[in-house]
Motif scaffolding. Structure first.
Motif, PDB file in Angstrom:
ATOM      1  N   ARG A 197       0.536   4.761   5.705  1.00 31.75           N
ATOM      2  CA  ARG A 197       0.084   3.615   4.936  1.00 31.75           C
ATOM      3  C   ARG A 197       0.630   3.701   3.517  1.00 31.75           C
ATOM      4  O   ARG A 197       0.808   4.799   2.965  1.00 31.75           O
ATOM      5  N   PHE A 248      -0.549   1.857   0.008  1.00 25.97           N
ATOM      6  CA  PHE A 248      -1.511   0.971  -0.641  1.00 25.97           C
ATOM      7  C   PHE A 248      -0.986   0.583  -2.012  1.00 25.97           C
ATOM      8  O   PHE A 248      -0.770   1.447  -2.877  1.00 25.97           O
ATOM      9  N   TRP A 271     -10.032   1.444  -0.310  1.00 27.93           N
ATOM     10  CA  TRP A 271      -9.062   0.944   0.658  1.00 27.93           C
ATOM     11  C   TRP A 271      -9.557   1.242   2.072  1.00 27.93           C
ATOM     12  O   TRP A 271     -10.144   2.293   2.332  1.00 27.93           O
ATOM     13  N   ASN A 313      -6.600  -0.898   8.332  1.00 25.20           N
ATOM     14  CA  ASN A 313      -5.806  -2.126   8.195  1.00 25.20           C
ATOM     15  C   ASN A 313      -5.023  -2.215   6.884  1.00 25.20           C
ATOM     16  O   ASN A 313      -4.430  -3.255   6.589  1.00 25.20           O
ATOM     17  N   GLU A 314      -5.044  -1.156   6.068  1.00 23.72           N
ATOM     18  CA  GLU A 314      -4.206  -1.075   4.855  1.00 23.72           C
ATOM     19  C   GLU A 314      -4.554  -2.180   3.847  1.00 23.72           C
ATOM     20  O   GLU A 314      -3.697  -2.702   3.147  1.00 23.72           O
TER      21      GLU A 314
END
Length: 538
Positions: free
Chosen positions: A116, A118, A149, A153-154
């Motif tokens: 991921r 972010f 976060w 699902n990021e």
């Protein structure tokens, strides 16, 4: 004929350290094994799943090391700019780190892939931590905001903007409740968050200095903050009340960690010390000294190792020594003790012998005299002083030099030993005085020695070289500093005596006033009624 008495060195030796169970336990940490990085070690964290692995965050690299081999297991160098605060998730399978660009990157520790990315912060992200349920990730950034976060699902779950008025460099997640966490900023404020409420910030506390590090105790009812020279303990159950303040460091405290399954607290600071506290009493039980300022700290599970990152990129690894080596040493000592007992039994006379009036034993061999004692015995004071002005004594055993100086002062032979010396040895002697004149155990002797040096230079006329002149100037500066410090301490002592004396006088006056009012009240009221009254005196 009386024997020559050797110079008494024991009077100048430091007192032995009090041995406690904590001292014995933490002394089992072995000699430091060193790694060298090219930049400051920002953060150290141990893997919960594999205790032999720990991660170092340094410059643009996040590297996972093996504790046993000291080799890099995985290199997560997916950063364009400086990386910060790489920390493992509670299961050890994921690792999150912030960077200078304001991004938070999530890695798989088994494959080194970025899972991921972010994006949302507009300033560097210095700390990232997972919530207790492992589903969310909190980031603390220099844009004065905190963000939550969703790992799956990021996406950002919640954003807390401008919760501080300065950089946010510290945070901690509640170990049991995923909706609770705290943040600390360089404005000296501490915010307590509850994601279930509309007003996310439930409490705002004041640490008093820029907050550098935070953590929760395992039960989650108490959290600890570090900033400035203080470590503060807060009780969440009683409304975030301040329980105690620990001021054992004399420079900024940079990092906090827990050890011994949460029973011991570690704090590292720029004063090159790591302090270990007992969590039940919050008293210091041990201190570890390092060669440079400590900026990051990690403690392995069951105290198997202590890893410290320093400001110059040096990493110190101290592993707990196994008891097997100590048990073998104890076994060897037992064998030696039994051997001595058998020798005594052999040397003892048989039981059936007649009693004797006196047993003549062989005299023990005397210990070899030190070199300077041999010169003292022959009244060669110059050679005796030369014998102790060597690097071995000056650097490692200064008490030897001071003991000889004290003996020469008693014999009134120090001035004789200082006359007709080479310039090099004279400078060495003066530098020794300048170096150790501030130590309490040496101060009285070395001040008298410095006075003798001045007397020798006053009576003898010869040319001064620059090196000798600089040594004398340094000695004068050190003596002036000691005099100034002594004057300030005496002034402080006088002020404290006045304060304590005034407090005692006020207590005596108050007690006199209370006894006077009580006696008057007792006379005015009946005996039974007087017992039901309470007299309050301002």
């Amino acid at each position: 004929m009386s024997h020559f008495q050797a110079t008494n060195v024991r009077r100048f030796q430091q007192k032995a350290q009090v041995v406690t169970p904590d001292t014995t336990y933490w002394d089992r940490l072995g000699k430091p094994e060193l790694l060298k990085e090219h930049s400051t070690i920002d953060y150290v964290d141990f893997s919960p799943s594999d205790p032999d692995n720990f991660v170092l965050t340094c410059s643009v690299r996040v590297q996972i090391y093996n504790l046993v081999t000291k080799l890099v297991v995985k290199n997560l160098s997916r950063f364009q700019k400086t990386a910060y605060g790489a920390s493992f998730r509670q299961d050890g399978r994921l690792l999150a780190a912030g960077d200078e660009e304001g991004h938070v990157k999530l890695f798989d520790t088994t494959s080194r892939n970025i899972l991921r990315l972010f994006k949302g912060h507009t300033a560097p992200v210095h700390r990232t931590f997972f919530t207790a349920d492992k589903l969310q990730l909190a980031s603390f950034a220099d844009d004065k905001s905190v963000r939550l976060w969703d790992v799956a699902n990021e996406k950002v779950v919640k954003t807390y903007d401008d919760v501080h008025t300065d950089y946010i460099r510290a945070g901690a997640m509640h170990p049991q409740a995923s909706h609770l966490f705290v943040s600390g900023g360089y404005d000296g404020k501490i915010n307590v968050y509850d994601t279930r409420t509309a007003d996310a910030i439930t409490s705002t506390l004041d640490h008093g200095s820029p907050v550098e590090s935070m953590l929760f105790l395992p039960n989650g009812s108490i959290f600890i903050t570090a900033g400035g020279t203080q470590v503060r303990v807060w009780d969440m159950i009683s409304g975030c009340r301040l329980l105690t303040t620990m001021s054992q460091h004399h420079k900024t405290v940079t990092c906090l960690r827990l050890g011994s399954d949460g029973k011991r607290l570690f704090s590292g600071g720029l004063d090159r010390h790591v302090k270990i506290y007992d969590v039940s009493t919050y008293k210091t039980v041990h201190t570890i000294t390092y060669p440079n300022a400590v900026v990051s700290l990690g403690v392995a599970a069951k105290d198997q190792a202590v890893v410290v990152g320093m400001v110059d990129g040096l990493v110190s690894i101290r592993r707990m020594v196994d008891d097997s080596s100590k048990s073998s040493q104890l076994t060897t000592n037992k064998f030696a003790q039994r051997r001595r007992q058998r020798l005594k039994q052999r040397m003892a006379p048989p039981n059936n012998t007649e009693p004797v009036d006196h047993v003549v034993r062989h005299a023990r061999h005397r210990l070899a005299q030190r070199v300077f004692d041999k010169h003292l015995r022959q009244f060669n004071y110059i050679e005796a002083l030369d014998a102790v002005l060597i690097p071995l004594y000056i650097d490692q055993q200064p008490e030897m030099v001071v003991a000889l100086i004290n003996e020469l002062l008693h014999r009134k032979g120090l001035q004789r030993a200082l006359v007709n010396r080479s310039e090099e040895s004279t400078i060495r002697f003066i530098k020794f005085l300048s170096m150790h004149i501030g130590e309490v155990r040496f101060m009285r002797v070395l001040l008298n020695a410095a006075s003798n040096v001045l007397d020798v230079f006053e009576k003898t006329t010869f040319g001064y070289s620059n090196n000798l002149f600089n040594a004398l100037v340094e000695l004068r500066r050190v003596m002036k500093a000691e005099i100034r410090l002594t004057t300030e301490l005496l002034q402080l002592k006088g002020a404290l005596e006045m304060i304590i004396g005034g407090a005692l006088d006020n207590n005596e006056a108050t007690e006199t006033k209370i006894s006077y009012v009580q006696s008057k009240t007792t006379k005015m009221l009946p005996s039974k009624a007087a017992a039901n009254y309470v007299v309050i005196v301002d």
